[in-house]
Scaffold this active site. Structure first.
Site, mmCIF file in Angstrom:
data_model
loop_
_atom_site.group_PDB
_atom_site.id
_atom_site.type_symbol
_atom_site.label_atom_id
_atom_site.label_comp_id
_atom_site.label_asym_id
_atom_site.label_seq_id
_atom_site.Cartn_x
_atom_site.Cartn_y
_atom_site.Cartn_z
ATOM 1 N N CYS A 63 10.960 72.258 -7.829
ATOM 2 C CA CYS A 63 10.707 71.570 -7.047
ATOM 3 C C CYS A 63 10.215 71.695 -5.424
ATOM 4 O O CYS A 63 9.861 71.846 -4.973
ATOM 5 C CB CYS A 63 11.494 72.709 -6.376
ATOM 6 S SG CYS A 63 12.789 73.498 -4.385
ATOM 7 N N GLY A 64 10.527 70.244 -4.388
ATOM 8 C CA GLY A 64 10.204 69.889 -3.989
ATOM 9 C C GLY A 64 9.674 70.853 -2.600
ATOM 10 O O GLY A 64 8.921 71.309 -1.576
ATOM 11 N N HIS A 65 10.610 71.505 -1.715
ATOM 12 C CA HIS A 65 10.472 72.670 -1.160
ATOM 13 C C HIS A 65 10.271 73.895 -1.229
ATOM 14 O O HIS A 65 9.280 74.539 -0.572
ATOM 15 C CB HIS A 65 12.532 72.635 -0.865
ATOM 16 C CG HIS A 65 13.153 71.854 -0.368
ATOM 17 N ND1 HIS A 65 12.587 71.250 0.829
ATOM 18 C CD2 HIS A 65 14.614 70.904 -0.801
ATOM 19 C CE1 HIS A 65 13.509 70.060 0.624
ATOM 20 N NE2 HIS A 65 14.635 69.729 -0.046
ATOM 21 N N CYS A 66 10.602 74.147 -2.597
ATOM 22 C CA CYS A 66 9.590 75.224 -2.803
ATOM 23 C C CYS A 66 7.843 74.943 -2.856
ATOM 24 O O CYS A 66 7.392 76.314 -2.010
ATOM 25 C CB CYS A 66 10.005 75.470 -5.098
ATOM 26 S SG CYS A 66 11.819 75.873 -4.961
#
Length: 519
Positions: A63-66
């Site tokens: 996950c890029g946001h993570c």
């Protein structure tokens, strides 16, 4: 099986099911990465028991946001540890610990929950921003008083220095009605630290002689003094107007502040940082912003950045069309607006915003060009420009799929929808159609999720019927043969479609990344 596992895990943790003593001792201390506890199913219960205040991030490695959150999350953990706080930060790889994720209702990434005194029944959802300051301030607000009592000037200075934005209430009598209103307002704000003081030293430090509320910030004017009657409502309006920069850049970290704030009208400047007059255009935007504090949020987006390309698509913009300005309202329905002029002077931007607030700007509806062969296939292609002519043709019954090219559910539906088109290709008054709703918008229909299926029956009146039956060829045929009755949904059924779409989190990586985009 899940119930059995839930019952056995605590016993396993205590070594009551024959767990070897060496293994139990080995697992006693939770693993750490950058000061953040790494929890698994076997250590989760022990962590809750050991830490009365535990913030847990459920993440996915892809996950890029993570990934963007990770350094800020670690920074927050380090700050709390340096302060000797009992609050701990932890993380769980939800792709590995799927049963834990399911137990706590994790549907997207990152999902962050706050556990207090080991209570698993009702952990609190983390709702603030994704910078270290936001995390620390939110946690302190959840575990301490709404405002810290400041007995000396040094304490006030430390509070102001601790965060990007801080608020101090100065009251000769901290039991006064004004002080009580201040504390009520402080309780309502999660991501700003508040202090309260009656100390003459603090009054002197900030050159104040009467009860006052001051917002300190490390940007723009640096300080805002509240003026007016000290009530909770007035204070909240004051904080709302002054806590964000005049122009805020859209990033992974600032997105929650932007979308979670009270101001629902946003004007966006799509500006590549690489252009020669970048600073001049940004300064013009900032000059205009000063006229609309508390009314319109001014947001700058680097149109060259890869992560921002989906936002450009959402507004129907291409990189080569930037710099450009667009305005959007985020009320119950999202509505976009486009200025008449491409000039990006402070005067033109102000004029556009003034006209919008006066109700003199019409919504901007995107449309692709109409393909030459739009009606040559069994499923007709609709765009904004031909939608009304086809959908509201009084002699036709038109069944339309509103889709997004990246949507997993839409991809699954595509072959069935093609078969439906084939079934009715020679029908005298039934048309099967589709429209890419990421590139086309129509005033008559607002789309909240993908795919959305709507039926436009023949006859006068521009009637619309929502389809909420089975997404099968047989289900669609029953619906059409019944004249739009068998499978029709009420307006509320849209919520079910939106909820269903969150299943994308379990789909391919691209869909997962897209679904968690903030805009």
């Amino acid at each position: 099986m899940e119930l059995l596992r839930a019952l056995l895990l605590p016993l396993l943790g205590l070594g009551l099911l024959g767990l070897a003593p060496g293994r139990a001792a080995e697992e006693e201390a939770a693993e750490e990465e950058d000061g953040v506890l790494v929890l698994r199913a076997a250590s989760f219960e022990r962590a809750l028991a050991a830490h009365s205040h535990l913030l847990v991030e459920f993440y996915a490695p892809w996950c890029g946001h993570c990934k963007a959150l990770a350094p800020e999350y670690a920074k927050a953990a380090a700050r709390l540890k340096a302060e000797g706080s009992e609050i701990r930060l932890a993380k769980v790889d939800a792709t590995e610990e799927s049963e834990l994720a399911q137990q706590f209702g994790v549907r997207g990434f990152p999902t962050i929950k706050f556990f207090k005194n080991g209570d698993k029944a009702s952990p609190r959802e983390y709702t603030a921003g994704r910078e270290a300051d936001d995390i620390v301030n939110w946690l302190k607000k959840r575990t301490g008083p709404a405002a810290t009592t400041l007995t000396e000037a040094a304490a006030a200075e430390a509070l102001v220095d601790s965060s990007e934005v801080a608020v101090i209430g100065l009251f000769k009598d901290v039991e006064s009605e004004a002080a009580k209103q201040f504390l009520l307002a402080a309780e309502s704000i999660d991501d700003i630290p508040f202090g309260i003081s009656s100390s003459s030293d603090v009054f002197s430090k900030y050159q104040l002689s009467k009860d006052s509320v001051v917002l300190f910030k490390k940007f723009d004017e640096g300080r805002n003094n509240f003026e007016g009657d000290i009530t909770k409502e007035n204070l909240l309006n004051f904080f709302k107007s002054n806590q964000l920069p005049l122009v805020i850049e859209f990033t992974e970290q600032t997105a929650p502040k932007i979308f979670g704030g009270e101001i629902k009208t946003h004007i966006l400047l799509f500006l590549p940082k690489s252009v020669a007059d970048y600073q001049e255009k940004l300064d013009n935007f900032k000059t205009a912003a000063g006229n609309f504090k508390g009314k319109i949020l001014f947001i700058f987006i680097d149109s060259d950045h890869t992560d921002n390309q989906r936002i450009l698509e959402f507004f129907g913009l291409k990189k080569e069309e930037c710099p450009a300005v667009r305005l959007i309202t985020l009320e119950e329905e999202m509505t976009k607006y486009k200025p008449d002029s491409d000039e990006l002077t402070a005067e033109k931007i102000k004029e556009f915003c003034d006209k919008f607030l006066e109700g003199k700007v019409k919504p901007h509806l995107m449309s692709q060009d109409l393909p030459d062969d739009w009606d040559k296939q069994t499923v007709k292609v609709l765009v904004g420009k031909n939608f009304e002519d086809v959908a509201f043709d009084e002699t036709k019954n038109v069944f339309v799929e509103f889709y997004a090219p990246w949507c997993g559910h839409c991809k699954q539906l595509a072959p069935i929808w093609d078969k439906l088109g084939e079934t009715y290709k020679d029908h005298e008054n039934i048309i099967i159609a589709k429209m890419d709703s990421t590139a086309n918008e129509v005033e008559a229909v607002k789309i909240h999720s993908f795919p959305t299926l709507k039926f436009f029956p023949a006859g006068p009146g521009k009637n619309v019927i929502d389809y909420n039956g089975e997404r099968t060829l047989e289900g669609f045929q029953k619906f059409l043969e019944s004249g739009g009755q068998d499978g029709a949904g009420e307006e509320d059924d849209l919520e079910d479609l939106e909820a269903d779409e969150t299943d994308l989190e379990e789909g391919d990586e691209e869909d997962q990344k897209i679904h968690k985009d903030e805009l």
